[in-house]
Motif scaffolding. Structure first.
Motif, PDB file in Angstrom:
ATOM      1  N   ILE A 106     -18.259   2.047   0.019  1.00 42.93           N
ATOM      2  CA  ILE A 106     -18.644   1.039   1.007  1.00 42.93           C
ATOM      3  C   ILE A 106     -17.824   1.195   2.272  1.00 42.93           C
ATOM      4  O   ILE A 106     -16.595   1.052   2.254  1.00 42.93           O
ATOM      5  N   TYR A 107     -18.533   1.480   3.372  1.00 44.43           N
ATOM      6  CA  TYR A 107     -17.915   1.533   4.701  1.00 44.43           C
ATOM      7  C   TYR A 107     -17.875   0.098   5.216  1.00 44.43           C
ATOM      8  O   TYR A 107     -18.650  -0.320   6.057  1.00 44.43           O
ATOM      9  N   GLY A 108     -16.982  -0.667   4.599  1.00 40.04           N
ATOM     10  CA  GLY A 108     -16.833  -2.089   4.843  1.00 40.04           C
ATOM     11  C   GLY A 108     -15.896  -2.649   3.786  1.00 40.04           C
ATOM     12  O   GLY A 108     -15.139  -1.902   3.154  1.00 40.04           O
ATOM     13  N   CYS A 109     -15.965  -3.943   3.554  1.00 39.03           N
ATOM     14  CA  CYS A 109     -15.038  -4.625   2.650  1.00 39.03           C
ATOM     15  C   CYS A 109     -15.705  -5.090   1.366  1.00 39.03           C
ATOM     16  O   CYS A 109     -16.919  -5.229   1.296  1.00 39.03           O
ATOM     17  N   GLY A 135     -17.100   2.614 -10.445  1.00 37.28           N
ATOM     18  CA  GLY A 135     -16.306   3.165  -9.365  1.00 37.28           C
ATOM     19  C   GLY A 135     -16.587   2.403  -8.086  1.00 37.28           C
ATOM     20  O   GLY A 135     -17.747   2.156  -7.773  1.00 37.28           O
ATOM     21  N   VAL A 136     -15.543   2.004  -7.372  1.00 35.18           N
ATOM     22  CA  VAL A 136     -15.726   1.302  -6.091  1.00 35.18           C
ATOM     23  C   VAL A 136     -14.668   1.788  -5.118  1.00 35.18           C
ATOM     24  O   VAL A 136     -13.466   1.651  -5.370  1.00 35.18           O
ATOM     25  N   GLN A 137     -15.120   2.356  -4.020  1.00 39.83           N
ATOM     26  CA  GLN A 137     -14.219   2.707  -2.927  1.00 39.83           C
ATOM     27  C   GLN A 137     -14.699   1.967  -1.697  1.00 39.83           C
ATOM     28  O   GLN A 137     -15.911   1.900  -1.428  1.00 39.83           O
ATOM     29  N   ALA A 138     -13.766   1.392  -0.949  1.00 37.71           N
ATOM     30  CA  ALA A 138     -14.099   0.613   0.241  1.00 37.71           C
ATOM     31  C   ALA A 138     -12.934   0.687   1.220  1.00 37.71           C
ATOM     32  O   ALA A 138     -11.855   1.203   0.890  1.00 37.71           O
ATOM     33  N   LEU A 139     -13.149   0.151   2.414  1.00 38.86           N
ATOM     34  CA  LEU A 139     -12.104   0.165   3.436  1.00 38.86           C
ATOM     35  C   LEU A 139     -10.980  -0.814   3.131  1.00 38.86           C
ATOM     36  O   LEU A 139      -9.816  -0.508   3.341  1.00 38.86           O
ATOM     37  N   ALA A 140     -11.357  -2.012   2.662  1.00 37.85           N
ATOM     38  CA  ALA A 140     -10.355  -3.068   2.468  1.00 37.85           C
ATOM     39  C   ALA A 140     -10.991  -4.207   1.674  1.00 37.85           C
ATOM     40  O   ALA A 140     -12.174  -4.159   1.337  1.00 37.85           O
ATOM     41  N   SER A 141     -10.189  -5.229   1.420  1.00 41.29           N
ATOM     42  CA  SER A 141     -10.727  -6.446   0.802  1.00 41.29           C
ATOM     43  C   SER A 141     -10.741  -7.559   1.839  1.00 41.29           C
ATOM     44  O   SER A 141      -9.936  -7.570   2.780  1.00 41.29           O
ATOM     45  N   HIS A 142     -11.684  -8.482   1.660  1.00 37.64           N
ATOM     46  CA  HIS A 142     -11.821  -9.630   2.560  1.00 37.64           C
ATOM     47  C   HIS A 142     -12.415 -10.769   1.735  1.00 37.64           C
ATOM     48  O   HIS A 142     -13.392 -10.559   1.020  1.00 37.64           O
TER      49      HIS A 142
END
Length: 163
Positions: free
Chosen positions: A93-96, A109-116
């Protein structure tokens, strides 16, 4: 579940792989994942993500172009659990995302920019299975993606771990 090591795949297939710019963190319960790319393009609206996790996802990875927004989460625990139940290998995810402690316990599997902590809007906006570009590469539906704690790579064809 297959285990992928992206440095080994890069070494074995240097002419095939493209490496994403290093900006993603691993949040999921799986350290590595890979599969056929399904794309979602959305901005601060996870309606299309919700629709896709409802579908059977065996052998597939959802690549979500959230425009890099750091203002809303595009995935939470309920959608992650639905994705895992329906056999998705993972999401990039190119997002949070949010609910990171629960997602870390989910077989996904989960890859993302950050958490929000803020959930996304749901306005029914977004596109599915179109080429999307971020992190220095273009993701095309039907191509392949592999991710682990070393990074994320894509390939036009499926890759096998070297012996």
């Amino acid at each position: 579940m297959n285990h992928y090591i992206t440095p080994d795949l890069c070494d074995a297939y240097p002419e095939l792989v493209q490496v994403l710019e290093p900006m993603f963190s691993n949040f999921g319960g799986r350290d590595s994942f890979g599969g056929e790319i399904v794309t979602v393009k959305c901005f601060e609206d996870n309606s299309r993500v919700k629709e896709q996790v409802e579908l059977e996802g065996h052998g597939k990875v959802m690549v979500v172009d959230g425009g890099g927004s750091l203002r809303h989460a595009l995935l939470g625990d309920m959608l992650a659990e639905k994705a895992a139940k329906n056999g998705w290998e993972g999401l990039v995810i190119y997002g949070c995302i949010r609910d990171v402690d629960i997602i870390a316990q989910t077989d996904l599997g989960v890859q993302a920019l950050a958490s929000h902590p803020r959930k996304s809007d749901r306005r029914g906006v977004g596109e599915i299975n179109i080429p999307v570009t971020f992190a220095g590469v273009t993701f095309r539906p039907g191509e392949y993606i592999y991710a682990d704690n070393n990074g994320v790579i894509i390939s036009p064809s499926p890759l096998q771990m070297p012996e």
